[in-house]
Design an enzyme around this catalytic site. Structure first.
Site, PDB file in Angstrom:
ATOM      1  N   GLY A   1       0.783  -1.229   0.000  1.00  0.00           N
ATOM      2  CA  GLY A   1       0.000   0.000   0.000  1.00  0.00           C
ATOM      3  C   GLY A   1       0.816   1.280   0.000  1.00  0.00           C
ATOM      4  O   GLY A   1       0.331   2.320   0.451  1.00  0.00           O
ATOM      5  N   SER A   2       2.055   1.224  -0.515  1.00  0.00           N
ATOM      6  CA  SER A   2       2.837   2.470  -0.547  1.00  0.00           C
ATOM      7  C   SER A   2       2.162   3.495  -1.468  1.00  0.00           C
ATOM      8  O   SER A   2       2.144   4.685  -1.159  1.00  0.00           O
ATOM      9  CB  SER A   2       4.281   2.195  -0.973  1.00  0.00           C
ATOM     10  OG  SER A   2       4.377   1.918  -2.348  1.00  0.00           O
ATOM     11  N   ASN A   3       1.581   3.015  -2.564  1.00  0.00           N
ATOM     12  CA  ASN A   3       0.848   3.945  -3.442  1.00  0.00           C
ATOM     13  C   ASN A   3      -0.392   4.478  -2.745  1.00  0.00           C
ATOM     14  O   ASN A   3      -0.684   5.674  -2.839  1.00  0.00           O
ATOM     15  CB  ASN A   3       0.452   3.247  -4.747  1.00  0.00           C
ATOM     16  CG  ASN A   3       1.597   3.230  -5.734  1.00  0.00           C
ATOM     17  OD1 ASN A   3       1.907   4.234  -6.356  1.00  0.00           O
ATOM     18  ND2 ASN A   3       2.255   2.085  -5.854  1.00  0.00           N
TER      19      ASN A   3
ATOM     20  N   ILE B   1     -11.095  -7.403 -11.949  1.00  0.00           N
ATOM     21  CA  ILE B   1     -12.341  -6.694 -11.618  1.00  0.00           C
ATOM     22  C   ILE B   1     -13.487  -7.278 -12.462  1.00  0.00           C
ATOM     23  O   ILE B   1     -13.417  -7.282 -13.687  1.00  0.00           O
ATOM     24  CB  ILE B   1     -12.182  -5.175 -11.869  1.00  0.00           C
ATOM     25  CG1 ILE B   1     -11.089  -4.595 -10.949  1.00  0.00           C
ATOM     26  CG2 ILE B   1     -13.494  -4.434 -11.644  1.00  0.00           C
ATOM     27  CD1 ILE B   1     -11.332  -4.735  -9.463  1.00  0.00           C
TER      28      ILE B   1
ATOM     29  N   ASN C   1      -6.432   1.931 -12.753  1.00  0.00           N
ATOM     30  CA  ASN C   1      -5.371   1.067 -12.227  1.00  0.00           C
ATOM     31  C   ASN C   1      -4.013   1.663 -12.580  1.00  0.00           C
ATOM     32  O   ASN C   1      -3.872   2.351 -13.593  1.00  0.00           O
ATOM     33  CB  ASN C   1      -5.499  -0.320 -12.887  1.00  0.00           C
ATOM     34  CG  ASN C   1      -4.422  -1.295 -12.440  1.00  0.00           C
ATOM     35  OD1 ASN C   1      -4.127  -1.414 -11.250  1.00  0.00           O
ATOM     36  ND2 ASN C   1      -3.820  -2.002 -13.391  1.00  0.00           N
TER      37      ASN C   1
ATOM     38  N   HIS D   1      -0.251   0.297 -13.533  1.00  0.00           N
ATOM     39  CA  HIS D   1       0.503  -0.908 -13.871  1.00  0.00           C
ATOM     40  C   HIS D   1       1.990  -0.543 -13.942  1.00  0.00           C
ATOM     41  O   HIS D   1       2.349   0.479 -14.533  1.00  0.00           O
ATOM     42  CB  HIS D   1       0.032  -1.465 -15.222  1.00  0.00           C
ATOM     43  CG  HIS D   1       0.672  -2.785 -15.532  1.00  0.00           C
ATOM     44  ND1 HIS D   1       0.278  -3.958 -14.932  1.00  0.00           N
ATOM     45  CD2 HIS D   1       1.719  -3.102 -16.330  1.00  0.00           C
ATOM     46  CE1 HIS D   1       1.049  -4.942 -15.368  1.00  0.00           C
ATOM     47  NE2 HIS D   1       1.925  -4.459 -16.210  1.00  0.00           N
TER      48      HIS D   1
ATOM     49  N   GLU E   1       5.493   5.949  -9.944  1.00  0.00           N
ATOM     50  CA  GLU E   1       4.116   5.723  -9.457  1.00  0.00           C
ATOM     51  C   GLU E   1       3.753   6.718  -8.369  1.00  0.00           C
ATOM     52  O   GLU E   1       2.671   7.321  -8.400  1.00  0.00           O
ATOM     53  CB  GLU E   1       3.978   4.302  -8.893  1.00  0.00           C
ATOM     54  CG  GLU E   1       4.049   3.231  -9.946  1.00  0.00           C
ATOM     55  CD  GLU E   1       3.831   1.829  -9.409  1.00  0.00           C
ATOM     56  OE1 GLU E   1       3.347   0.998 -10.169  1.00  0.00           O
ATOM     57  OE2 GLU E   1       4.151   1.563  -8.233  1.00  0.00           O
TER      58      GLU E   1
END
Ligand code: GAR
Length: 188
Positions: free
Chosen positions: A12-14, A88, A102, A104, A174
């Site tokens: 969950g760093s993003n 999904i 999303n 990627h 990111e």
């Protein structure tokens, strides 16, 4: 007010970068963090920021009408996949048309598709002696990594870069660009 639900399966760093990015924006709320892994560190990160969390049991719950309605009842405007590894389902896509995005960790259409996630991507990039990699933020459709692109950013690679080194370069991109892409989509 725009309400975001972040879906994540891992660290969950993003997710945390996104939470911090919008913390000072009164028009955007990270309302929910959803995970399919009980021990995902992203759940701890969410709790630290007092964000509601929802643990789903797996594919079956993800596909359920109850889950789609749960998100609708929470008035979620945008679903952000940040390292979420389940496909999904089309029901969810029909509830949130053009409202699921999303990130990627590669320059799609290269290195996408089922099984291409996280370090698998970076290892393949190194194996193929690519001279660049990067990120793709895209809308989500019912096939892995095939939705319309929103943003790409790239980084140069050197012949000595290991998969871990590539991962670091890509993660930097990111963290920098994913929140900006989200803001752009919210404004559309
Ligand atoms: C990110 O690098 C993201 O691009 C990748 O998982 C990582 C999650 O990191 N997603 C995929 O590979 C999806 N196919 P994080 O949990 O630290 O944000």
């Amino acid at each position: 007010m725009k309400r975001i639900a972040i879906f994540a399966s891992g660290s969950g760093s993003n997710a945390e970068k996104i939470i911090k990015y919008f913390a000072s924006n009164a028009e955007v709320e990270i309302s929910l963090v959803v995970s399919n892994k009980a021990d995902a560190f992203v759940l701890e990160r969410a709790r630290k920021y007092n964000i509601d969390t929802k643990l789903i049991s797996g594919k079956k719950e993800l596909k359920s009408l109850a889950f789609a309605e749960f998100l609708q009842d929470k008035h979620i405007d945008l679903i952000v996949l940040a390292g979420f590894l389940l496909l999904i389902p089309s029901l969810l896509i029909s509830y949130f048309p053009k409202r699921i995005i999303n990130v990627h960790p590669a320059l799609l259409p290269k290195y996408g598709g089922k099984g291409m996630y996280g370090m698998h991507v970076h290892k393949a990039v190194v194996l193929n002696k690519e001279t660049e990699s990067g990120i793709t933020v895209h809308y989500v459709n019912a096939r892995y990594d095939e939705g319309q692109h929103i943003l790409q950013a790239s980084c140069e690679l050197t012949p000595t870069d290991t998969a871990e080194a590539v991962a670091k370069k890509v993660q930097k991109l990111e963290h920098l660009y994913f929140p900006i892409a989200i803001e752009q989509v919210l404004g559309e």
